[in-house]
Design an enzyme around this catalytic site. Sequence first.
Site, PDB file in Angstrom:
ATOM      1  N   SER A 183       0.546  -0.992   0.013  1.00 57.53           N
ATOM      2  CA  SER A 183      -0.033   0.107  -0.100  1.00 57.53           C
ATOM      3  C   SER A 183       0.861   1.047  -0.090  1.00 57.53           C
ATOM      4  O   SER A 183       1.693   1.214  -0.859  1.00 57.53           O
ATOM      5  CB  SER A 183      -0.980   0.020   1.183  1.00 57.53           C
ATOM      6  OG  SER A 183      -2.148   0.548   1.044  1.00 57.53           O
ATOM      7  N   ASP A 252     -16.992 -17.248 -11.746  1.00 57.44           N
ATOM      8  CA  ASP A 252     -16.016 -18.147 -11.218  1.00 57.44           C
ATOM      9  C   ASP A 252     -15.598 -19.126 -12.356  1.00 57.44           C
ATOM     10  O   ASP A 252     -14.269 -19.382 -12.580  1.00 57.44           O
ATOM     11  CB  ASP A 252     -16.852 -18.954 -10.296  1.00 57.44           C
ATOM     12  CG  ASP A 252     -15.946 -20.179  -9.637  1.00 57.44           C
ATOM     13  OD1 ASP A 252     -14.670 -20.142  -9.884  1.00 57.44           O
ATOM     14  OD2 ASP A 252     -16.493 -20.731  -8.753  1.00 57.44           O
ATOM     15  N   ASP A 255     -12.296 -18.698 -15.985  1.00 60.32           N
ATOM     16  CA  ASP A 255     -11.201 -19.217 -15.830  1.00 60.32           C
ATOM     17  C   ASP A 255     -10.861 -20.612 -16.040  1.00 60.32           C
ATOM     18  O   ASP A 255      -9.921 -21.084 -16.022  1.00 60.32           O
ATOM     19  CB  ASP A 255     -10.461 -18.713 -14.704  1.00 60.32           C
ATOM     20  CG  ASP A 255     -11.082 -19.168 -13.363  1.00 60.32           C
ATOM     21  OD1 ASP A 255     -11.766 -20.304 -13.328  1.00 60.32           O
ATOM     22  OD2 ASP A 255     -11.207 -18.022 -12.275  1.00 60.32           O
ATOM     23  N   ASP A 259     -14.006 -22.940  -8.679  1.00 62.35           N
ATOM     24  CA  ASP A 259     -13.306 -23.435  -7.381  1.00 62.35           C
ATOM     25  C   ASP A 259     -13.376 -21.993  -6.441  1.00 62.35           C
ATOM     26  O   ASP A 259     -12.625 -21.874  -5.424  1.00 62.35           O
ATOM     27  CB  ASP A 259     -12.014 -23.328  -7.846  1.00 62.35           C
ATOM     28  CG  ASP A 259     -11.326 -22.297  -8.438  1.00 62.35           C
ATOM     29  OD1 ASP A 259     -12.008 -21.309  -8.674  1.00 62.35           O
ATOM     30  OD2 ASP A 259     -10.067 -22.179  -8.597  1.00 62.35           O
ATOM     31  N   ILE A 261     -12.860 -19.152  -6.940  1.00 59.93           N
ATOM     32  CA  ILE A 261     -11.899 -18.134  -6.971  1.00 59.93           C
ATOM     33  C   ILE A 261     -12.107 -17.433  -8.374  1.00 59.93           C
ATOM     34  O   ILE A 261     -11.910 -18.276  -9.378  1.00 59.93           O
ATOM     35  CB  ILE A 261     -10.566 -18.752  -6.859  1.00 59.93           C
ATOM     36  CG1 ILE A 261     -10.277 -18.993  -5.354  1.00 59.93           C
ATOM     37  CG2 ILE A 261      -9.425 -17.427  -6.974  1.00 59.93           C
ATOM     38  CD1 ILE A 261      -8.895 -19.841  -5.133  1.00 59.93           C
ATOM     39  N   ASP A 397      -9.033  -6.413  -4.284  1.00 58.22           N
ATOM     40  CA  ASP A 397      -8.320  -5.257  -3.603  1.00 58.22           C
ATOM     41  C   ASP A 397      -9.491  -4.282  -3.551  1.00 58.22           C
ATOM     42  O   ASP A 397      -9.909  -3.774  -4.614  1.00 58.22           O
ATOM     43  CB  ASP A 397      -7.219  -4.691  -4.041  1.00 58.22           C
ATOM     44  CG  ASP A 397      -6.552  -3.789  -2.949  1.00 58.22           C
ATOM     45  OD1 ASP A 397      -7.300  -2.684  -2.527  1.00 58.22           O
ATOM     46  OD2 ASP A 397      -5.497  -3.461  -3.084  1.00 58.22           O
ATOM     47  N   HIS A 437      -6.722  -6.005   0.180  1.00 57.76           N
ATOM     48  CA  HIS A 437      -5.734  -5.062   0.329  1.00 57.76           C
ATOM     49  C   HIS A 437      -4.616  -5.514   1.373  1.00 57.76           C
ATOM     50  O   HIS A 437      -5.018  -5.481   2.303  1.00 57.76           O
ATOM     51  CB  HIS A 437      -6.642  -3.700   0.629  1.00 57.76           C
ATOM     52  CG  HIS A 437      -5.401  -2.673   0.450  1.00 57.76           C
ATOM     53  ND1 HIS A 437      -4.952  -2.253  -0.479  1.00 57.76           N
ATOM     54  CD2 HIS A 437      -4.834  -1.879   1.556  1.00 57.76           C
ATOM     55  CE1 HIS A 437      -3.992  -1.308  -0.541  1.00 57.76           C
ATOM     56  NE2 HIS A 437      -4.104  -1.032   0.819  1.00 57.76           N
TER      57      HIS A 437
END
Length: 564
Positions: A183, A252, A255, A259, A261, A397, A437
Amino acid sequence: MWAFDWSNFVMGIGAVNAFTCDLTSFQNSLKYGATVISAKHLANNSTFEVPSSDIGFPTSPTNLPALCAVEVKVASTANSSYNFGLFLPDDWNGRFLAVGNSGFAGGINWLDMGAGVKYGFATISTNTGHSSTSLDARWAENNPEAFIDWAYRSLHGSVTAAKDLVQKYYGKRLSFSYYTGCSTGGRQGLKEAEMFPDDFDGIVAGAPAWWTVHLQLWNMKVGMYNLPTNAPHHIPQELFPAIGAEVLRQCDGSDGVLDNIISDPRRCNFDPETLLCPGDVKDQISARCLTSPQLDTLYHLYGDWVEANQTFVFPHLELGSEGNWGMLLGSDEPTTLGTDYVKYVLGLGSNWTWQDYNPSLLALSEELNPGNATAGFDLSAFSKKGGKLLHYHGLSDGGIATHSSLYYYNHVLRTLKPRGFDLDGFYRYFMVPGLEHCTGTPSIMNAPWYFAGANQAGALGTGVSSVPGFADAEHDVLLAMMEWVENGRAPDYIIATKWNNDTLQDRVARQRLLCMYPKQAIYIGTGDVDDPKNWKCQTLEKTHYERITECSVSLDVQFGDILN
Ligand SMILES: *[C@@H]1O[C@H](CO)[C@@H](O)[C@H](O)[C@H]1NC(C)=O
Ligand SMILES: *[C@@H]1O[C@H](CO)[C@@H](O)[C@H](O)[C@H]1NC(C)=O
Ligand SMILES: *[C@@H]1O[C@H](CO)[C@@H](O)[C@H](O)[C@H]1NC(C)=O
Ligand SMILES: *[C@@H]1O[C@H](CO)[C@@H](O)[C@H](O)[C@H]1NC(C)=O
Ligand SMILES: *[C@@H]1O[C@H](CO)[C@@H](O)[C@H](O)[C@H]1NC(C)=O
Ligand SMILES: *[C@@H]1O[C@H](CO)[C@@H](O)[C@H](O)[C@H]1NC(C)=O
Ligand SMILES: CC(=O)N[C@H]1CO[C@H](CO)[C@@H](O)[C@@H]1O
């Protein structure tokens, strides 16, 4: 106070320090303009009690190795100064490590120093020249010198003075110097690479707040999209999880793997209209849906900030960042990271309110370029001297839009590639699917986010360091950096780890490859998706969005800011 310095005994044969860990010895070896505030030796497994005056980083590091803890004050001008803290381990690895700060915080980051000293580094941190929490910039009012200290001067000055002290204390030259920060800490690392290329051999920069003149205003602008709270377009914080869940449902699989993610939000064709409420909804929160004006707000949040004259100001919040939206959204005022910047740094005064916002602030911010805090793109000197830079940014983030990092990387590339520099040879960028973040992951994703980046050890515990159980250059970004600098082995990937409930006592839930940009992790199609062995790093063709953000003038974006 210690009457006797045990460290000489702990260190054993041939390792006697040049002087003892006490205030007078340090003061005698300091140059003019610097004062020792404290110096004391701590036994193995001690806690360093952070002084109550350090409100920027109040958490005390625990289970420290035996070390000498020092605090020094340095004058930067006739009426400004900064402090730095120094942990000098009895069992020194011969190397130097500086750790970075957060937001507008003024304070010595003792917690990250604790994680650093456990590798054996002589570890330092500066308070950046003032005392405040990370969201508070009142100290900058009518105080441009203090802002220059925060911007870059305190870190460079502290590094210079601390290196001198380290070598005098041990009576030996140090071998290698490293930096890690996230940051504001990431920004400090990039400023160092640019302005003071000799300070470090290796710099790890996470989620850098590098574009100060645009970022602080964007921080505020994001909040303003969702204000005032009584307006029809306001989305209450209670609905963020519903938005996050719908984004995950739609994105999801883009990609190639279900999963939880979102590895590549750039490839998701998200359709926000699926969130539209049916006509007869009484309780929107339990119906988990949005009205038409609220959908407009969503388009703003997922759209780049582009000014009416086609100037690209800042990229969008990422699909998959909803779990981290509490940082900038969900309150009845925009964050003080933006409003304090306008009031006290740009100098519009304490009576200014966000309702007074107008686009001329952007021109003012660019013109003043306060403290010269914004990092530039010419890293040629750092590259020429053999410096290495590892840069990462979480794709979830909610505090600093992820693609501000891609913008920085691409602009360094544009600056140096035509001059014959090979970026991969000294600068590698990693995107981290599911990292918020600097630390953490949205609970619905549960993504591996831990790789011993800046601030991460402290998020798992006050006594944590490196990657417990996996303390090697494959899993720990700082060890990866050392391997690159000292043995010439550059990392193509890092393996991120997720412990169940983010508790080290619990089992490792999943691990995942993080790949050097422009490669990304691709599932090989068989085996456990939570085992990094079943993934490989591969380059996919650039998406439309990537091609667009390569132009600083954005003509058309994924969620065009047509509503501006
Ligand atoms: C180290 O310190 C902790 C307290 O922080 C204590 O619980 C633990 O027993 C100590 N370990 C040893 C080996 O003394
Ligand atoms: C320091 O204490 C830890 C326990 O906290 C112990 O594991 C370690 O061996 C000790 N180190 C030394 C050098 O005594
Ligand atoms: C610091 O000193 C300079 C000149 O030496 C002066 O211009 C400035 O106003 C002073 N700042 C503060 C905060 O006193
Ligand atoms: C802020 O507003 C108050 C009340 O209107 C006024 O008294 C004060 O002087 C203003 N402060 C500044 C710095 O303009
Ligand atoms: C576009 O407008 C913004 C303010 O709205 C200003 O900061 C910027 O300098 C302008 N850019 C150009 C190229 O005129
Ligand atoms: C501002 O920073 C740039 C590099 O980013 C440097 O070249 C320039 O000298 C700095 N100016 C001041 C006033 O510090
Ligand atoms: C205390 C706590 O939150 N425990 C949770 C740890 O994670 C498992 C699932 O992975 C949950 O079932 C526990 O409730």
